[in-house]
Design a protein around this motif. Structure first.
Motif, PDB file in Angstrom:
ATOM      1  N   ARG A  86       0.873  -1.306   0.138  1.00 39.86           N
ATOM      2  CA  ARG A  86       0.067  -0.072  -0.039  1.00 39.86           C
ATOM      3  C   ARG A  86       0.857   1.379  -0.018  1.00 39.86           C
ATOM      4  N   GLU A  98      -8.471  15.671  -9.696  1.00 41.54           N
ATOM      5  CA  GLU A  98      -7.795  17.259  -9.097  1.00 41.54           C
ATOM      6  C   GLU A  98      -7.598  18.389 -10.122  1.00 41.54           C
ATOM      7  N   ARG A 143      -5.767   1.427  -2.891  1.00 42.08           N
ATOM      8  CA  ARG A 143      -7.185   0.886  -2.447  1.00 42.08           C
ATOM      9  C   ARG A 143      -7.860   0.051  -3.410  1.00 42.08           C
ATOM     10  N   LEU A 192      -6.710   9.728 -10.354  1.00 43.16           N
ATOM     11  CA  LEU A 192      -6.734  10.996  -9.200  1.00 43.16           C
ATOM     12  C   LEU A 192      -6.514  12.333  -9.711  1.00 43.16           C
ATOM     13  N   GLU A 238       2.580  13.390   2.823  1.00 44.20           N
ATOM     14  CA  GLU A 238       1.616  13.416   1.621  1.00 44.20           C
ATOM     15  C   GLU A 238       2.149  12.006   0.853  1.00 44.20           C
ATOM     16  N   LYS A 280       0.432   9.064   2.382  1.00 42.54           N
ATOM     17  CA  LYS A 280      -1.048   9.031   2.168  1.00 42.54           C
ATOM     18  C   LYS A 280      -1.516   8.993   0.884  1.00 42.54           C
ATOM     19  N   ARG A 281      -0.838   9.396  -0.353  1.00 47.19           N
ATOM     20  CA  ARG A 281      -1.318   9.467  -1.817  1.00 47.19           C
ATOM     21  C   ARG A 281      -0.873   7.950  -2.181  1.00 47.19           C
ATOM     22  N   TRP A 295      -1.125   5.546  -0.636  1.00 49.87           N
ATOM     23  CA  TRP A 295      -2.358   4.535   0.302  1.00 49.87           C
ATOM     24  C   TRP A 295      -3.549   4.699  -0.579  1.00 49.87           C
ATOM     25  N   GLU A 296      -3.872   5.846  -1.036  1.00 47.91           N
ATOM     26  CA  GLU A 296      -5.201   6.257  -1.761  1.00 47.91           C
ATOM     27  C   GLU A 296      -5.266   5.490  -3.094  1.00 47.91           C
ATOM     28  N   ILE A 297      -4.034   5.585  -3.844  1.00 48.19           N
ATOM     29  CA  ILE A 297      -3.988   4.806  -5.076  1.00 48.19           C
ATOM     30  C   ILE A 297      -3.964   3.308  -5.351  1.00 48.19           C
ATOM     31  N   ASN A 343      -2.454   6.411 -10.636  1.00 52.07           N
ATOM     32  CA  ASN A 343      -2.481   7.589 -10.316  1.00 52.07           C
ATOM     33  C   ASN A 343      -3.396   8.616 -11.112  1.00 52.07           C
TER      34      ASN A 343
END
Length: 210
Positions: free
Chosen positions: A127, A208, A154, A204, A144, A147-148, A150-152, A201
């Motif tokens: 992750r 944005e 998921r 996302l 950041e 965290k980013r 972790w987001e992509i 990515n």
């Protein structure tokens, strides 16, 4: 669930990009290996003292961080169809502290997960693996970048786990081929990593921009 990717697609596309710049990408890895061996040879007399050991380890750490960041930038240049530029290493040097601290954070988190019966450690490593790419590609900060990543990732745990196994297989194959095959295997693995990062990515980035 984010965008899907297949191992065969990642391997074939990444190989085409790697093949186009193989001499440059392999040459940079060979150069880094020579620098590491040279540094180790000169460091042996200095390591007799605590101060000497600290200085050598610090220099080695700085060189490793600069190379990791610069080489990742070279990988993105390769994916863009450009020739990797040596100037990337100087440009990325200012991100050393961000990369170093983020690396420590990830290491602690993954180590904690490994202590919890190994599998959680593998999960966390999957992750958080793209933090370096975010630091290089988007100039993300320490938290950041983690965290980013972790987001992509998921919902992508299983495909990324299978990709990790494929990368390990390529690495082992590179070692088997007289050892020198590693200088072909490693650039390919890096390009695969960069390719998948951009694929995951992309959605996302579109959100944005909107």
């Amino acid at each position: 669930m984010g965008p899907k990717f297949s191992i065969s697609e990642v391997c074939s596309t990444s190989w085409q990009r790697t093949k186009a710049q193989i001499w440059v990408l392999s040459g940079l890895l060979i150069g880094m290996t020579i620098i590491s061996f040279t540094l180790s040879a000169f460091a042996m007399p200095m390591q007799k003292s605590i101060v000497g050991t600290i200085v050598i380890n610090l220099i080695s750490c700085i060189i490793s961080c600069i190379f990791a960041l610069g080489y990742m930038k070279n990988i993105f240049q390769t994916l863009d169809g450009e020739e990797p530029q040596f100037s990337a290493y100087g440009q990325q040097a200012r991100k050393i502290i961000t990369y170093f601290v983020a690396n420590i954070f990830m290491g602690i988190i993954v180590l904690f997960g490994i202590c919890l019966f190994v599998i959680p450690g593998i999960y966390l490593a999957i992750r958080l693996q793209f933090f370096t790419a975010f630091i290089v590609e988007e100039d993300a900060g320490i938290i950041e970048s983690l965290k980013r990543s972790w987001e992509i990732t998921r919902g992508q745990e299983m495909p990324l786990f299978l990709l990790m196994l494929a990368m390990i297989g390529i690495f082992i194959l590179g070692l088997i081929v007289l050892g020198i095959g590693i200088f072909v295997a490693m650039p390919l693995i890096y390009v695969m990593y960069g390719y998948v990062f951009r694929k995951l990515n992309a959605p996302l980035q579109i959100i944005e921009e909107l």
